[in-house]
Scaffold this active site. Sequence first.
Site, PDB file in Angstrom:
ATOM      1  N   SER A   1      -9.675   1.989   2.844  1.00 32.53           N
ATOM      2  CA  SER A   1      -8.807   2.720   1.960  1.00 32.53           C
ATOM      3  C   SER A   1      -7.801   1.846   1.211  1.00 32.53           C
ATOM      4  O   SER A   1      -7.226   2.291   0.222  1.00 32.53           O
ATOM      5  CB  SER A   1      -8.046   3.786   2.755  1.00 32.53           C
ATOM      6  OG  SER A   1      -7.205   3.186   3.728  1.00 32.53           O
TER       7      SER A   1
ATOM      8  N   SER B   1      -9.736  -0.349   7.176  1.00 29.88           N
ATOM      9  CA  SER B   1      -9.200  -0.259   5.811  1.00 29.88           C
ATOM     10  C   SER B   1      -8.495  -1.489   5.273  1.00 29.88           C
ATOM     11  O   SER B   1      -8.200  -1.548   4.082  1.00 29.88           O
ATOM     12  CB  SER B   1      -8.250   0.926   5.693  1.00 29.88           C
ATOM     13  OG  SER B   1      -8.997   2.099   5.521  1.00 29.88           O
TER      14      SER B   1
ATOM     15  N   LYS C   1       0.848  -1.202   0.000  1.00 30.75           N
ATOM     16  CA  LYS C   1       0.000   0.000   0.000  1.00 30.75           C
ATOM     17  C   LYS C   1       0.880   1.247   0.000  1.00 30.75           C
ATOM     18  O   LYS C   1       1.902   1.293   0.707  1.00 30.75           O
ATOM     19  CB  LYS C   1      -0.905  -0.018   1.228  1.00 30.75           C
ATOM     20  CG  LYS C   1      -1.920   1.123   1.277  1.00 30.75           C
ATOM     21  CD  LYS C   1      -2.803   1.010   2.518  1.00 30.75           C
ATOM     22  CE  LYS C   1      -3.863   2.102   2.586  1.00 30.75           C
ATOM     23  NZ  LYS C   1      -4.694   1.994   3.810  1.00 30.75           N
TER      24      LYS C   1
HETATM   25  N1  GLN Z   1     -12.884   4.322   6.259  1.00 31.14           N
HETATM   26  C1  GLN Z   1     -12.261   4.784   7.465  1.00 31.14           C
HETATM   27  C2  GLN Z   1     -11.890   6.236   7.321  1.00 31.14           C
HETATM   28  O1  GLN Z   1     -12.180   6.787   6.330  1.00 31.14           O
HETATM   29  C3  GLN Z   1     -11.102   3.914   7.828  1.00 31.14           C
HETATM   30  C4  GLN Z   1      -9.865   4.224   7.093  1.00 31.14           C
HETATM   31  C5  GLN Z   1      -8.712   3.354   7.495  1.00 31.14           C
HETATM   32  O2  GLN Z   1      -8.864   2.349   8.190  1.00 31.14           O
HETATM   33  N2  GLN Z   1      -7.542   3.769   7.076  1.00 31.14           N
HETATM   34  O3  GLN Z   1     -11.317   6.819   8.186  1.00 31.14           O
END
Ligand code: GLN
Length: 483
Positions: free
Chosen positions: A154, A178, A80
């Site tokens: 994400s 995420s 990532k």
């Molecule tokens: N969807 C969540 C956010 O927007 C989690 C993101 C993540 O775990 N990096 O913060």
Amino acid sequence: MAGSHSLLDLTAHALAEEIEAGEVSAREAAEVANTRIGEVEDEINAFVTTTPGLALERAEAVDARNGGRNLWEGVPLVVKDVLSTRGVRTTCGSRILENFEPLYDASALRNFGDDLIVVGKANCDEFAMGSSTENSAYGPTRNPWDLGRVPGGSSGGSAAAVAAGEGWWALGTDTGGSVRQPAALCGIVGLKPTYGRVSRHGLIAFASSLDVVGPMTRDVRDGALLLQAIAGHDPRDSTSANVEVPDYLTNLEDGVEGLRIGVVPELMGEGIEPGVREVAERVASGLEGAGAEVGEASLPHSGYGLPAYYIIAPAEVSSNLARFDGVRYGLRVSADGVHEMYRKTREEGFGAEAKRRIMLGAYALSSGYYDAYYAQAQKVRTRIIEDFQAAFARYDVLLSPTAPTVAFEIGEKVDDPLAMYANDICAVPANLAGIPAISVPGGLSEGLPVGVQLMSDHFTEPTLLRAARATEQVADFRYQMKP
Ligand code: GLN
């Protein structure tokens, strides 16, 4: 020797064993990945940067070092784009880091050695903020199961790459779901380890009290192997835990006989699509059939997890993203005077969601509002931790869906932040409590994958993985490469 096509069909651990046995070279594996990426990447957009030449070069170096290698070192990795990689640009999905080249690898990668075979840096929501990968400055990633739909986020690029066979396994990061949510939406396994289990050094920070690096893989055994590779104490990260790393593979096949599994009613009701709920229920009865004691485990404050998360995470963002000011890293937009330079750099460098989070966080931390928002959210966090403590006094593992819906359409939620945030409802309690959690594909709804989430107490990943392996066996789902 295995032909190139059958190589793509292997799991990561099977490929690792073939490389170890000398039946396949790491170079051949890297070539196969490069070719597949070339074939499907135009459609998927799983990567911000691909590194075919580097992958081959490093793979040759790994091949040359036969003997004394870790089992996982020959298998190319998808990383990532929030994890620093030496000499490979690391953008965080943001314009502000478009040309940023780290000088070192993130500590989580250190057990791959200096010749980490990285095939590319996976697309993600900007600074990992989002649930659809639409908040990337490098265009959305498409879900390999249906190119009109999001892969989740994400870590959507990592999930899509594994689902599309653009690599055997990937690393993502999980601050509020995420790793697990995109894994669920793409039909793969996503593991969020215990907070502190994996070093955060070299991971570009989003919300430091929540961020964890985790494996995204084709099956549970691959997840266990990749966790083995990345886990461990790191003096460079003060929040990394000095707890011995167990062998994550030995008890994997022990089954769930006698294991106490609690289904969380608060995460099975309102807001959860019926098709998703049915898959979770089916898996729970399958586990009961396999010998687990299945009951109900209430987490009464879990409904407050989402609002608490969306105070705490942005508060930490407003502090962590202050460093991107055009002085030390990445983009600098020149202007008259230093303040104007900061302003223009941040205005042009950050996308809409990053700006929204910085403002939400700064507001929640401002004097006069601090007690009402930030302090209150921390109290909720404590309540959620207590809920889990009570649940783990009675159960070894908790079960819920991973995400409330199957993959949604690109564009469907992007203009409605609250609808987007609601994707994380089942995922964030585990982050707030710091416990490990995993998403395992449980079956299909409307022809799209559904993930089942399992959670367990701090540092009990061996039990979690064992339950996850049993889940995989009772589930109506096997990894299949798409499209
Ligand atoms: N969807 C969540 C956010 O927007 C989690 C993101 C993540 O775990 N990096 O913060």
